[in-house]
Design an enzyme around this catalytic site. Structure first.
Site, short mmCIF file in Angstrom:
data_model
loop_
_atom_site.label_atom_id
_atom_site.label_comp_id
_atom_site.label_asym_id
_atom_site.label_seq_id
_atom_site.Cartn_x
_atom_site.Cartn_y
_atom_site.Cartn_z
CB SER A 349 -0.91 0.01 1.24
OG SER A 349 -1.88 1.02 1.15
CD GLU A 350 -0.69 4.48 -3.85
OE1 GLU A 350 -1.18 5.50 -4.33
OE2 GLU A 350 -0.76 3.37 -4.42
CG ASN A 351 -1.13 4.05 3.09
OD1 ASN A 351 -1.22 3.11 2.32
ND2 ASN A 351 -1.68 4.02 4.28
CB SER A 391 5.95 3.85 -0.09
OG SER A 391 4.96 3.20 -0.84
#
Length: 523
Positions: A349-351, A391
């Protein structure tokens, strides 16, 4: 004798500077508890209230504001800015919060003149102000935004990236400010580009702020910071890229209570610390397994929901054991429910999470643990948390095997549009431009075959602003599966009870039919 006097004066000045540095925010006296630790004159100042910590921020300042959605947002500091009434602010932040929370507080009071962001999200008031020319917006891909901030903190003036090549980010034309009649007043300009190893890269300039407002789980009295789970996100790079960093923390502990190898941001990057007056933990979309179960039991599936499930089940067939994959918001996340039990997939998840798990039980919902769609999630054994710049290093560096995104339009040569309908619908590109430009990453687009009015989404050419050029490898709809390669667009699978003529009439692009056309797989 003269040299002794000089040394005495220097020593006195040194002590005076220490006393001024450790002043109390409320009484003007030094905090004596800090002197016994031997902390240097560069130690941060500790404040009793958020307003005191930010009251000298002048109008016209450039602020770097941490957080992702409502996770890891310094709400107490933002509320303090509302109270001071500071105005004409330029704000750098991943998103604009909601109408009532996060940066939405400053949007509502019209204290922001311009924002650099990757995603507006669900802030309707922000979208309204933007489309009516009341606020300026510079959209920046999420990974580029993270790297511009990281570069600013590292003293790197600019860098090259493949993110955004061929799009408005590259060619210019993205509306920064609208006129009140809906026409464009100011738009972005074309960016400088250069070829490296036969690929095109854009020159992006670093970002440095006057002040950074960040939110941490904990600080010690040296100023070291620790963040919780996905609340880390944009906070660490922003600490490093501002002239003055102001950290709102949930807990303040003594020096030594945070082990050195557990520090996420060293004290050298932090100038001010305040313990937040209120513990604010908002989630934009609070979901749980119980909520999902209740919805399934009480609501019959609509035709659209049934179509989305067909797409999700087919998408799940693309996951391979040991794969690292990134899923966009919407239909892509539905595929998780249909991954075969014998398959182990690490979802990124890019967060800031690698090893995303399913929706949690209601009792386990944690506001510091969300996915890129701002929904509560869990994590699996072996998972890890990290900051947004880390990320996107994973993404840009080609370490993600597969990315699955939603789409508004896909062209027959593999162009993707999924982030804006100019003048009407604006959400921002988020991390999609970074994901589709990553080398060695396979890109799948999942979407309903047609718009609500029946118009096709697969076209000869995209008419909406592009997310990426020639970047799509596979399209999955409720009707069919198409492969895109050097041969063009090829129909490779048909859904059950769908004939070839229906696909032809529903598609706005030329395509070939595979000689071994198959029924659509379903997990």
């Amino acid at each position: 004798m003269i040299f002794q006097l000089i040394r005495m004066k220097l020593h006195f000045n040194h002590l005076l500077l220490r006393a001024l540095t450790f002043r109390s925010s409320t009484h003007g006296f030094p905090d004596k508890s800090l002197f016994s630790t031997g902390v240097s004159v560069h130690a941060p100042v500790f404040y009793k209230s958020s307003v005191e910590a930010i009251k000298d921020i002048p109008s016209g300042s450039k602020l770097l504001v941490g957080g992702f959605g409502l996770c890891g947002v310094p709400d107490n500091l933002l509320a303090g800015l509302v109270r001071t009434g500071v105005s004409n602010l330029t704000v750098v932040s991943d998103s604009a919060g909601t109408d009532e929370h996060g940066l939405g507080q400053l949007v509502k009071t019209r204290q922001i003149k311009r924002i650099l962001a990757s995603f507006i999200g669900n802030n309707k008031e922000f979208e309204r102000q933007y489309l009516q020319g009341e606020i300026e917006v510079e959209f920046t891909p999420q990974g580029t935004l993270a790297e511009r901030i990281r570069a600013g903190g590292a003293g790197i003036p600019a860098f090259y990236t493949s993110t955004g090549v061929g799009t408005m980010v590259h060619k210019g034309g993205s509306p920064i400010k609208y006129n009140t009649n809906g026409t464009v007043c100011t738009q972005s300009q074309e960016k400088e580009h250069r070829e490296f190893n036969k690929r095109t890269f854009l020159l992006e300039e670093a970002i440095i702020g006057d002040f950074a407002l960040v939110k941490a789980k904990m600080a010690d009295k040296a100023g070291n910071l620790v963040f919780s789970k996905t609340a880390r996100n944009f906070n660490p790079p922003m600490c490093k890229a501002a002239k003055i960093t102001i950290a709102e923390v949930e807990e303040l502990v003594e020096i030594g209570e945070i082990p050195p190898d557990r520090v996420h941001v060293p004290a050298i990057y932090v100038q001010r610390v305040v313990q937040g007056e209120k513990l604010i933990k908002n989630i934009e979309f609070s979901t749980s397994t119980e909520n999902a179960s209740n919805k399934t039991n009480t609501d019959a599936k609509t035709a659209t929901e049934h179509s989305k499930e067909i797409i999700a089940r087919r998408t799940a067939c693309e996951f391979k054991n040991g794969m690292y994959a990134n899923l966009g918001i919407g239909i892509p996340t539905l595929a998780v429910d249909f991954i075969p039990k014998n398959i182990s997939v690490f979802l990124q998840s890019e967060n800031g999470l690698l090893g995303m798990g399913p929706e949690p039980a209601a009792a386990d919902v944690d506001a510091d643990l969300i996915n890129a769609g701002k929904k509560a999630i869990s994590c699996i054994p072996g998972s890890s948390f990290f900051s947004s710049d880390e990320s996107f290093a994973m993404i840009r560096g080609g370490h993600i095997d597969l990315t699955v995104l939603g789409g508004m339009q896909v062209s027959e040569n593999g162009d993707l549009a999924n982030w804006m309908v100019p003048g009407r619908k604006v959400r921002g590109m988020g991390g999609a431009m970074d994901l589709v430009s990553a080398p060695a990453t396979r890109v799948i687009v999942t979407m309903l075959h047609n718009e609500k009015d029946g118009s096709p989404k697969i076209l000869e050419m995209c008419t909406l602003p592009l997310t990426g050029e020639h970047c799509v490898d596979l399209i999955i709809t409720e009707l069919a599966v198409f492969k895109l390669d050097s041969q063009g667009l090829t129909l490779v699978e048909l859904c059950e009870d769908v004939d070839l003529e229906r696909v032809r009439s529903s598609t706005g692009a030329k395509f070939q039919v595979a000689s071994d056309l198959k029924p659509m797989e379903q997990a």
